[in-house]
Structures are given as C-alpha cells and as structure tokens.
Design an enzyme around this catalytic site. Structure first.
Site, PDB file in Angstrom:
ATOM      1  N   CYS A 105     -18.380  -1.382 -17.320  1.00  0.00           N
ATOM      2  CA  CYS A 105     -18.417  -1.138 -15.874  1.00  0.00           C
ATOM      3  C   CYS A 105     -19.614  -1.827 -15.203  1.00  0.00           C
ATOM      4  CB  CYS A 105     -18.466   0.370 -15.629  1.00  0.00           C
ATOM      5  SG  CYS A 105     -18.599   0.757 -13.874  1.00  0.00           S
ATOM      6  N   CYS A 137     -12.569   2.727 -14.441  1.00  0.00           N
ATOM      7  CA  CYS A 137     -12.972   4.108 -14.175  1.00  0.00           C
ATOM      8  C   CYS A 137     -11.718   4.980 -14.093  1.00  0.00           C
ATOM      9  CB  CYS A 137     -13.782   4.180 -12.879  1.00  0.00           C
ATOM     10  SG  CYS A 137     -14.734   5.691 -12.737  1.00  0.00           S
ATOM     11  N   CYS A 161     -24.864   4.819 -12.373  1.00  0.00           N
ATOM     12  CA  CYS A 161     -23.843   5.884 -12.349  1.00  0.00           C
ATOM     13  C   CYS A 161     -24.401   7.187 -12.938  1.00  0.00           C
ATOM     14  CB  CYS A 161     -22.618   5.429 -13.135  1.00  0.00           C
ATOM     15  SG  CYS A 161     -21.344   6.694 -13.198  1.00  0.00           S
ATOM     16  N   GLU A 208       0.830  -1.215   0.000  1.00  0.00           N
ATOM     17  CA  GLU A 208       0.000   0.000   0.000  1.00  0.00           C
ATOM     18  C   GLU A 208       0.860   1.259   0.000  1.00  0.00           C
ATOM     19  OE1 GLU A 208      -3.336   0.624  -0.225  1.00  0.00           O
ATOM     20  OE2 GLU A 208      -3.363  -1.467  -0.827  1.00  0.00           O
ATOM     21  N   CYS A 244     -16.753   2.862 -19.523  1.00  0.00           N
ATOM     22  CA  CYS A 244     -18.087   2.706 -18.915  1.00  0.00           C
ATOM     23  C   CYS A 244     -18.845   1.517 -19.495  1.00  0.00           C
ATOM     24  CB  CYS A 244     -18.900   3.978 -19.102  1.00  0.00           C
ATOM     25  SG  CYS A 244     -18.111   5.420 -18.369  1.00  0.00           S
TER      26      CYS A 244
HETATM   27  S1  SF4 Z   1     -20.018   3.962 -15.422  1.00  0.00           S
HETATM   28 FE1  SF4 Z   1     -19.489   5.463 -13.873  1.00  0.00          FE
HETATM   29  S2  SF4 Z   1     -18.335   4.337 -12.326  1.00  0.00           S
HETATM   30 FE2  SF4 Z   1     -18.425   3.077 -14.169  1.00  0.00          FE
HETATM   31  S3  SF4 Z   1     -16.542   3.530 -15.316  1.00  0.00           S
HETATM   32 FE3  SF4 Z   1     -18.129   4.897 -16.080  1.00  0.00          FE
HETATM   33  S4  SF4 Z   1     -17.936   6.733 -14.850  1.00  0.00           S
HETATM   34 FE4  SF4 Z   1     -16.831   5.140 -13.765  1.00  0.00          FE
END
Ligand code: SF4
Length: 343
Positions: free
Chosen positions: A204, A194, A210, A39, A201
């Site tokens: 995602c 992200c 989102c 970390e 997206c």
């Molecule tokens: S949908 Fe929203 S959380 Fe997902 S990658 Fe795109 S901006 Fe990021």
C-alpha cells in the site's frame, strides 16, 4: 491543504501511475454519460460483473439522448441479471429529465446532478471529477474503507454524524490537480489493496501514515453495522402455460422487481387448482429479506383462461426483449428447455 494531505494524494497518484486501472471500457472515450452509467452499474456490483452489461448498454444506448428515447422495458431488459433494478429505472428517468432541463446533457454542477434521480453526492463527485475534469470529492464504500483505516476512525459511517466527518476528511485529502486520476486511484486502492478482509498493506502506498496498520488490526475498520436478522417471505408464482407460451404480468413500478415482468402471484388464501403442478422451490435473496419462491404450473386451456389485466403471453422459445428479474429469467429458460425436450 496540509503537507500530510499533499503527501497522501501524491503517494496515491504515484501508485496509480504504475498500478491503477486504466483500461476499463468507461475509461476509454470518456464522457460524463459513460462515467455516469458505469458508476451506477458499479454500485453494489463488481467490475467483472458490470463489464459485459456496460458494453451491451453502450452498444444499444450510446448517448444520453438514445437512453432517453428508449422504452423502459428495453432499458430494464439490458439490466436483467444485474439486480437492484431501481438503478435502471432511475437512469432512464434521469436521462428524460436531463433532456428536459439540460438540453440532453448531464449538468456540470453538483447541485444539478444530485437533483436527478439515483445520483447521490458521491456519484455526482465521480461524474464531475472523472467525466468533467473538475475537482470534486467522492466517498463510496471503497474510499470510506481506506479513510476509516488510514485515520482509524471509530463509528459507523452509515450514521449521519460519522458520515459528516468522513466527508470532511475526504474533501481535505482531495487534490486540486489530477482530481480524476485521484478519484480513480482511491477506488482502485479500496478495490484491489485495502480490501474488506486481508488488506494487502505491504503493497500500500499510504502504509506509512496508516494508523489502523500501525495498530496491527486494519480489518477492524470501518465499524461494522450491526446485522439485523433477515426476514423471510414466501410467494407462490402461478405459471399459466398455453402451448409454448407463459402468461406474464408487469410488476408495479415501485417495490421489488418494479417495472419488471414476472408471473402473477397466487393469493395465499386461495387453494390451487387440483391439476396445478409444483416445481422445485428456490430462495432469492434481496438486500432486506429472503424470498422463498414456489412456482406452480397451471395449464391454461386457452388464452382466455387468464383474467389478469396488465399482462401478455410470452413465447418460451423466443423470449422477448423485456426486463425480467434474474431468477424469473432462468425459470423461463428452464421452462423453454422442458417444453422442447417434451415435444
Ligand atoms: S496500509 Fe492502511 S490504507 Fe493501506 S491497505 Fe493497509 S489498512 Fe488499507
């Protein structure tokens, strides 16, 4: 926890199961100590850069007790090239304190962890969840970015009031089961999908809820800190050479390159000796300023020619295991190669 929060963590965990990173070296033989070192190395540093440093560090200091009993020079030597050397100094200090206060182990409580140097609330959360298997909350840069976009949060997360809002959202979303996997999943989501620019997206797992995605401009979040112009500074470094050795001085433990070995600075109000040879200047960029470095070679007629107290001669063909700042280390290597070529 509300049902939308459960959906969020479930979706993130399901994504982690098939797409998350599970083969990083600190994910094998997991101990709180290994998690902690990884970390700290990963602050300000990409995974690919940190990997070889982590392997070498663990080979030399496999346990917290090994780290505590090492010399600070040896620890900083393992940090050479990684930058932000306060991280290495704090690791060593914290290891010594853990020996004193906690019997040579990292403590398993948030309050005791954040009382150790270099461990902030998010790092402590990562150690607790990944290393100890507890439910704990993290809020590193990656997580902030995901949360800022998911909730379309306005405001600069570096400001205290906005940070409080981020922490309470992060807490609300963190599940009580599989918290370690969730922590890793959020880091991976921020690092691989992200991303700062051009988030992916379409792949995602939380795209449905989102808000920034729905608004069509996810990269607008989080709000950028206003950039201050970066000041410039200048320093002349005097490289006293004697045969194949260079005179080096250890820098004070606080300030830039604290505790590392470098060439002495030449006072700006003192003229250089006429035989001084200027080497090409170069710029090193720190987080808050740019340093223009002017190296000059001064041939020392004997080892007595240098009066610096806290220093030593360093053999250029066989650099000792000391902590050097990366640009100084490459300068030393160039000097060694030059001496070899001219001999
Ligand atoms: S949908 Fe929203 S959380 Fe997902 S990658 Fe795109 S901006 Fe990021």
């Amino acid at each position: 926890m509300t049902s939308s929060n459960v959906n969020f963590s479930d979706a993130v965990l399901a994504w982690f199961d098939h797409a998350g990173r599970k083969h990083l070296p600190w994910q094998q033989n997991v101990t709180p100590y290994r998690v902690w070192v990884s970390e700290i190395m990963l602050q300000q540093t990409q995974v690919s850069t940190a990997l070889p440093y982590f392997q070498r560090f663990m080979a030399s200091f496999p346990t917290l007790a090994d780290l505590a009993s090492a010399s600070i020079d040896d620890v900083l030597h393992h940090w050479t090239g990684l930058g932000y050397y306060a991280r290495g100094r704090n690791l060593h200090k914290a290891a010594l304190l853990a020996c004193e206060r906690h019997d040579g182990q990292l403590p398993a409580s948030l309050d005791e962890l954040v009382a150790l140097p270099g461990i902030g609330r998010s790092t402590a959360g990562a150690i607790l969840s990944l290393g100890f298997g507890q439910r704990a909350v993290i809020l590193d840069g990656n997580v902030k970015r995901v949360l800022a976009r998911y909730h379309a949060l306005a405001g600069d997360p570096a400001k205290a009031a906005v940070a409080t809002q981020f922490w309470s959202l992060a807490d609300a979303l963190t599940p009580s089961q599989r918290c370690g996997d969730y922590t890793q999943a959020m880091m991976d989501l921020g690092a691989t999908l992200c991303t700062r620019t051009k988030p992916a997206c379409e792949r995602c797992p939380v795209q449905d809820g989102c808000i920034a995605y729905a608004q069509g401009e996810p990269a607008r979040y989080p709000e950028k800190q206003r950039k201050q112009p970066v000041p410039r500074r200048e320093v002349t470094l005097a490289i006293h050479l004697h045969d194949d050795q260079a005179w080096m001085a250890q820098r004070p433990s606080s300030g830039i390159w604290g505790g590392l070995w470098s060439f002495p600075e030449w006072p700006s109000d003192t003229p250089l000796p006429t035989q001084a040879e200027s080497l090409p200047e170069f710029v090193h960029v720190f987080s808050h300023f740019r340093l223009n470095i002017k190296p000059v070679i001064i041939q020392a007629t004997s080892s007595l020619a240098v009066s610096e107290a806290a220093g030593r001669w360093v053999t250029l063909s066989d650099l000792p295991a000391l902590g050097f700042p990366a640009p100084i280390y490459s300068l030393l290597q160039r000097l060694g190669a030059r001496l070899e070529a001219s001999s």
